[in-house]
Design a protein around this motif. Structure first.
Motif, PDB file in Angstrom:
ATOM      1  N   ASP A 231      -6.760  32.733  -3.023  1.00 26.81           N
ATOM      2  CA  ASP A 231      -7.442  32.791  -1.944  1.00 26.81           C
ATOM      3  C   ASP A 231      -6.567  33.096  -0.555  1.00 26.81           C
ATOM      4  OD1 ASP A 231      -9.591  33.182  -3.651  1.00 26.81           O
ATOM      5  OD2 ASP A 231     -10.426  31.178  -3.164  1.00 26.81           O
ATOM      6  N   VAL A 232      -7.089  33.973   0.366  1.00 23.47           N
ATOM      7  CA  VAL A 232      -6.539  33.850   1.771  1.00 23.47           C
ATOM      8  C   VAL A 232      -7.824  33.872   2.477  1.00 23.47           C
ATOM      9  CG1 VAL A 232      -5.132  34.886   3.443  1.00 23.47           C
ATOM     10  CG2 VAL A 232      -4.582  35.163   0.839  1.00 23.47           C
TER      11      VAL A 232
ATOM     12  N   TRP B  50      -4.992  34.021   9.418  1.00 25.25           N
ATOM     13  CA  TRP B  50      -5.346  33.915   7.893  1.00 25.25           C
ATOM     14  C   TRP B  50      -4.280  33.123   7.333  1.00 25.25           C
ATOM     15  CZ3 TRP B  50      -9.326  36.474   5.413  1.00 25.25           C
ATOM     16  CH2 TRP B  50     -10.222  37.372   6.193  1.00 25.25           C
TER      17      TRP B  50
ATOM     18  N   LEU C 166      -3.457  30.868   3.209  1.00 28.74           N
ATOM     19  CA  LEU C 166      -3.607  30.486   2.090  1.00 28.74           C
ATOM     20  C   LEU C 166      -4.510  29.514   2.054  1.00 28.74           C
ATOM     21  CD1 LEU C 166      -1.177  32.442   1.270  1.00 28.74           C
ATOM     22  CD2 LEU C 166      -0.689  31.132  -0.705  1.00 28.74           C
ATOM     23  N   HIS C 167      -5.236  29.585   1.075  1.00 30.37           N
ATOM     24  CA  HIS C 167      -6.470  28.539   0.990  1.00 30.37           C
ATOM     25  C   HIS C 167      -6.760  28.178  -0.376  1.00 30.37           C
ATOM     26  CE1 HIS C 167     -10.308  26.702   2.113  1.00 30.37           C
ATOM     27  NE2 HIS C 167     -11.039  27.515   0.920  1.00 30.37           N
TER      28      HIS C 167
ATOM     29  N   ALA D 256      -0.463  37.004  -2.450  1.00 27.18           N
ATOM     30  CA  ALA D 256      -1.299  36.289  -1.247  1.00 27.18           C
ATOM     31  C   ALA D 256      -0.392  36.181   0.076  1.00 27.18           C
ATOM     32  CB  ALA D 256      -1.970  35.043  -1.837  1.00 27.18           C
ATOM     33  N   HIS D 257       0.880  35.834  -0.190  1.00 22.59           N
ATOM     34  CA  HIS D 257       1.798  35.585   1.175  1.00 22.59           C
ATOM     35  C   HIS D 257       1.945  36.781   1.852  1.00 22.59           C
ATOM     36  CE1 HIS D 257       2.368  31.792  -1.038  1.00 22.59           C
ATOM     37  NE2 HIS D 257       2.955  31.269   0.296  1.00 22.59           N
TER      38      HIS D 257
ATOM     39  N   ARG E 182      -1.466  37.737   3.701  1.00 21.03           N
ATOM     40  CA  ARG E 182      -1.498  36.881   4.496  1.00 21.03           C
ATOM     41  C   ARG E 182      -0.923  37.269   5.899  1.00 21.03           C
ATOM     42  NH1 ARG E 182       2.257  32.036   4.582  1.00 21.03           N
ATOM     43  NH2 ARG E 182       3.591  33.806   4.880  1.00 21.03           N
TER      44      ARG E 182
END
Length: 242
Positions: A32-33, A41, A43-44, A168-169, A172
């Motif tokens: 997740d982001v 934003w 990473l989560h 995801a990176h 973001r």
């Protein structure tokens, strides 16, 4: 207690082949982001991955890519039993994302995603980072060197969680550059290629090729090539982009 943040869930699939129903999913991974209170934003959470029983044998040519064995997925849940909880973390999900999302969308149908919007990080990278030498997930990883990416956590490649983690990176940084709405809009269009990728003019920028060659590209079978050629023709004639 603070409300759970809105998220975009990055998805990566490992499969037995290129297209359903002939092929099935054998692993799904996600990262997740989330949009923070500071408007940025990031990473989560830890993300994760699940094996999936694809309902058929995994061909050796595919095993050679992701190294997932039939015996590893034999007792795993079937796709329709596991897909919805991963794909639809409602109500927090803003969209789903994947690198070359057209592939994931073949398996992650609208009924499984609750008709989610998608972001294709490949299409968005073409527009945001046209100077990149190539646009695969891994080339972008080593060309960009995104802040905070833990090298070992993004390995091995061609496995569902590490690939989602790397994507995801990229996502973001895209979100913090132009926002979710713009990324979703770009993802609904064909890819806008920064350079010619086939033929004698391979590697040239589109403004460098002659009008006759451009017209031939505008009739190409590849929708990304056709779209890019039409955009360049429109630019030359001072017309709105295709």
């Amino acid at each position: 207690m603070a409300a759970a943040p809105h998220i975009i869930r990055v998805i990566d699939l490992e499969t037995t082949g290129q297209a359903p129903p002939a092929h099935g999913v054998c692993e799904i991974g996600w990262q997740d982001v989330a949009l923070g209170s500071d408007g940025q934003w990031a990473l989560h959470g830890d993300g994760g991955a699940h094996f999936v029983n694809p309902g058929r044998a995994i061909p050796p040519i595919t095993q050679a890519i992701h190294h997932i064995l039939d015996e590893q997925v034999a007792e795993a849940p079937l796709w329709h039993d596991i897909a919805r909880p991963v794909l639809d973390p409602w109500p927090r999900r803003v969209a789903l994302a994947a690198h070359r999302a057209d592939f994931e969308q073949q398996f992650c149908t609208a009924s499984l995603t609750r008709e989610a919007d998608w972001i294709c990080t490949w299409k968005c990278a073409l527009r945001l980072w046209p100077e990149s030498p190539a646009f695969s997930n891994q080339v972008l990883r080593y060309w960009r060197r995104p802040t905070g990416l833990v090298h070992e956590r993004g390995l091995p490649i061609h496995r569902a969680f590490p690939d989602a983690y790397v994507t995801a990176h990229h996502l973001r940084d895209m979100l913090n550059a132009v926002g979710a709405a713009q990324l979703i809009a770009w993802s609904r269009l064909p890819g806008l290629l920064p350079r010619v990728r086939n033929g004698p003019d391979r590697g040239k920028e589109w403004h460098e090729i002659d009008s006759e060659t451009l017209a031939a590209f505008a009739a190409d079978r590849d929708p990304d090539v056709r779209y890019t050629a039409e955009c360049e023709r429109a630019r030359r004639h001072g017309e709105p982009a295709a």
